[in-house]
Design a protein around this motif. Sequence first.
Motif, PDB file in Angstrom:
ATOM      1  N   UNK A 157      42.769  53.095  53.380  1.00 53.40           N
ATOM      2  CA  UNK A 157      42.380  53.166  51.978  1.00 53.40           C
ATOM      3  C   UNK A 157      41.009  53.832  51.901  1.00 53.40           C
ATOM      4  N   UNK A 158      40.780  54.617  50.872  1.00 50.92           N
ATOM      5  CA  UNK A 158      39.476  55.249  50.782  1.00 50.92           C
ATOM      6  C   UNK A 158      39.301  56.071  49.537  1.00 50.92           C
ATOM      7  N   UNK A 159      38.091  56.607  49.379  1.00 50.67           N
ATOM      8  CA  UNK A 159      37.711  57.343  48.177  1.00 50.67           C
ATOM      9  C   UNK A 159      37.053  58.663  48.566  1.00 50.67           C
ATOM     10  N   UNK A 160      37.373  59.710  47.809  1.00 54.14           N
ATOM     11  CA  UNK A 160      36.711  60.994  47.963  1.00 54.14           C
ATOM     12  C   UNK A 160      35.794  61.176  46.760  1.00 54.14           C
ATOM     13  N   UNK A 161      34.541  61.538  47.008  1.00 51.17           N
ATOM     14  CA  UNK A 161      33.506  61.519  45.973  1.00 51.17           C
ATOM     15  C   UNK A 161      32.881  62.901  45.856  1.00 51.17           C
ATOM     16  N   UNK A 181      39.265  50.331  40.638  1.00 53.97           N
ATOM     17  CA  UNK A 181      40.515  49.895  40.006  1.00 53.97           C
ATOM     18  C   UNK A 181      41.646  50.898  40.203  1.00 53.97           C
ATOM     19  N   UNK A 182      41.327  52.076  40.677  1.00 57.66           N
ATOM     20  CA  UNK A 182      42.360  53.089  40.901  1.00 57.66           C
ATOM     21  C   UNK A 182      43.284  52.674  42.029  1.00 57.66           C
ATOM     22  N   UNK A 183      44.461  53.302  42.069  1.00 58.60           N
ATOM     23  CA  UNK A 183      45.380  53.150  43.191  1.00 58.60           C
ATOM     24  C   UNK A 183      45.541  54.508  43.870  1.00 58.60           C
ATOM     25  N   UNK A 184      46.297  54.535  44.943  1.00 52.72           N
ATOM     26  CA  UNK A 184      46.507  55.731  45.762  1.00 52.72           C
ATOM     27  C   UNK A 184      46.905  56.941  44.907  1.00 52.72           C
ATOM     28  N   UNK A 185      46.193  58.046  45.127  1.00 50.11           N
ATOM     29  CA  UNK A 185      46.433  59.338  44.483  1.00 50.11           C
ATOM     30  C   UNK A 185      46.083  59.360  42.995  1.00 50.11           C
ATOM     31  N   UNK A 207      35.919  61.145  41.393  1.00 49.46           N
ATOM     32  CA  UNK A 207      36.330  60.290  42.511  1.00 49.46           C
ATOM     33  C   UNK A 207      37.845  60.182  42.536  1.00 49.46           C
ATOM     34  N   UNK A 208      38.418  60.316  43.726  1.00 50.68           N
ATOM     35  CA  UNK A 208      39.845  60.116  43.929  1.00 50.68           C
ATOM     36  C   UNK A 208      40.045  59.039  44.975  1.00 50.68           C
ATOM     37  N   UNK A 209      41.251  58.490  45.016  1.00 47.76           N
ATOM     38  CA  UNK A 209      41.550  57.441  45.996  1.00 47.76           C
ATOM     39  C   UNK A 209      42.746  57.880  46.834  1.00 47.76           C
ATOM     40  N   UNK A 229      53.695  57.596  61.343  1.00 46.34           N
ATOM     41  CA  UNK A 229      52.381  57.530  61.978  1.00 46.34           C
ATOM     42  C   UNK A 229      52.365  56.586  63.178  1.00 46.34           C
ATOM     43  N   UNK A 230      51.417  56.818  64.066  1.00 52.04           N
ATOM     44  CA  UNK A 230      51.256  55.941  65.230  1.00 52.04           C
ATOM     45  C   UNK A 230      50.614  54.624  64.821  1.00 52.04           C
ATOM     46  N   UNK A 231      49.802  54.667  63.769  1.00 53.74           N
ATOM     47  CA  UNK A 231      49.157  53.485  63.198  1.00 53.74           C
ATOM     48  C   UNK A 231      49.550  53.420  61.732  1.00 53.74           C
ATOM     49  N   UNK A 232      49.925  52.255  61.265  1.00 54.97           N
ATOM     50  CA  UNK A 232      50.392  52.092  59.895  1.00 54.97           C
ATOM     51  C   UNK A 232      49.361  52.598  58.888  1.00 54.97           C
ATOM     52  N   UNK A 233      49.811  53.418  57.956  1.00 56.28           N
ATOM     53  CA  UNK A 233      48.931  53.878  56.876  1.00 56.28           C
ATOM     54  C   UNK A 233      48.719  52.729  55.891  1.00 56.28           C
ATOM     55  N   UNK A 234      47.472  52.565  55.454  1.00 61.13           N
ATOM     56  CA  UNK A 234      47.137  51.412  54.618  1.00 61.13           C
ATOM     57  C   UNK A 234      46.540  51.837  53.269  1.00 61.13           C
ATOM     58  N   UNK A 235      47.144  52.826  52.658  1.00 61.46           N
ATOM     59  CA  UNK A 235      46.699  53.261  51.349  1.00 61.46           C
ATOM     60  C   UNK A 235      46.956  52.145  50.325  1.00 61.46           C
ATOM     61  N   UNK A 236      46.090  52.065  49.315  1.00 60.10           N
ATOM     62  CA  UNK A 236      46.231  51.016  48.306  1.00 60.10           C
ATOM     63  C   UNK A 236      47.102  51.534  47.169  1.00 60.10           C
ATOM     64  N   UNK A 237      48.277  50.937  47.034  1.00 59.05           N
ATOM     65  CA  UNK A 237      49.233  51.385  46.018  1.00 59.05           C
ATOM     66  C   UNK A 237      49.373  50.376  44.875  1.00 59.05           C
ATOM     67  N   UNK A 238      48.523  49.352  44.866  1.00 64.02           N
ATOM     68  CA  UNK A 238      48.531  48.396  43.775  1.00 64.02           C
ATOM     69  C   UNK A 238      49.366  47.154  44.076  1.00 64.02           C
TER      70      UNK A 238
END
Length: 364
Positions: free
Chosen positions: A192-196, A165-169, A183-185, A355-364
């Motif tokens: 999009x991803x998670x650090x555990x 349910x978290x969003x970016x950062x 866990x962070x996002x 970026x050369x490829x669009x960043x796709x972080x989840x911001x809600x």
Amino acid sequence: MSDANLHHTPLDALHIELGGRMVPFAGYSMPVQYEGIMAEHNHTRDAAGLFDVSHMGQARYVGDESALEKLITADLTALQPGEQKYTLLPNEQGGILDDLMVSRPDADGVFLVVNAATKEADFARIAKATQGKGTLEILADRALLALQGPKAKDVMARLAPDAAKMVFMQCGHFDLLGTDAIISRSGYTGEDGFEISIPAAEAERIARVLLAEPEVKPIGLGARDSLRLEAGLCLYGHDMDETKTPVEATLMWAVAKPRRERKDFPGAETVMAMFADGPQRKRVGFTMAGAPAREGAEIVKDGNTIGVVTSGGFGPTVGGPVGMAYVDTEFAVPGTEIEILVRDKARPATIAKMPFVEQRYYRG
């Protein structure tokens, strides 16, 4: 460093079992690839990849946070519970000693994640500067995994629904397979991803469960590098170091506005003067055809040297070579035609937006 002197992460045996090709990296034995860099890169872009980043330094700081804040560029008073920030650790000349993540997953101080190659120096610097004002606890008994890719959220929704349910950062404590995980996002891949962050003793068990999920495959350092390069993200010791300021590295966004105004971070006078006047060189992206230009390649314009490549390689998603470099500011405009010396032969290239490829972080 000889193989006998290399450190090993808690997942070392699992990497070998999975067929990982192990190489020395930042003093550790790490997997550079499993089935192949291209396949692992594409899988992360399409599904989800699991990265072992346990070589990075983890620590907790508790005490007078103003003492810690004086060393970095973030505004810790604005760091709310459940948030994390990307920040820099400058030297007295404004050069970048390291980049790091600082977060507040709970009420017990702040949680730090720093680069592997600089962690001992970073922690020594912080401990010395905050002595008598706070306590830095180095968390050597923790592992760190990164689950990255557009389907990482689906995996997390099954295994730790609240974390999904978290969003970016954002960050926090969550139950993951019966373990208390921090866990962070965010994501060093641009996806999009998670650090555990988990106890080292639980790392292999949790990694095996994650890898058993249909979306997930193990990913090595090779694809980690190509993914972050396409995302336009710096690699410490290459695209930034203590000879480069946040202005030159185009990282002024990591210097909080109140810190700019107060000029109370190391090297602030130098950095803010450069910010006002404009730097003589800047970090840029570039594209080219044929073989990639590698780190250290010279960049020329009309026969004159104007810069140097700091990262370069083939971008699988882009479908061609990409890279980062520092060039004289007058040549930093996207679309500028340049030449790069590859094996002593001048090859045409073009300054490009990142970026050369669009960043796709989840911001809600």
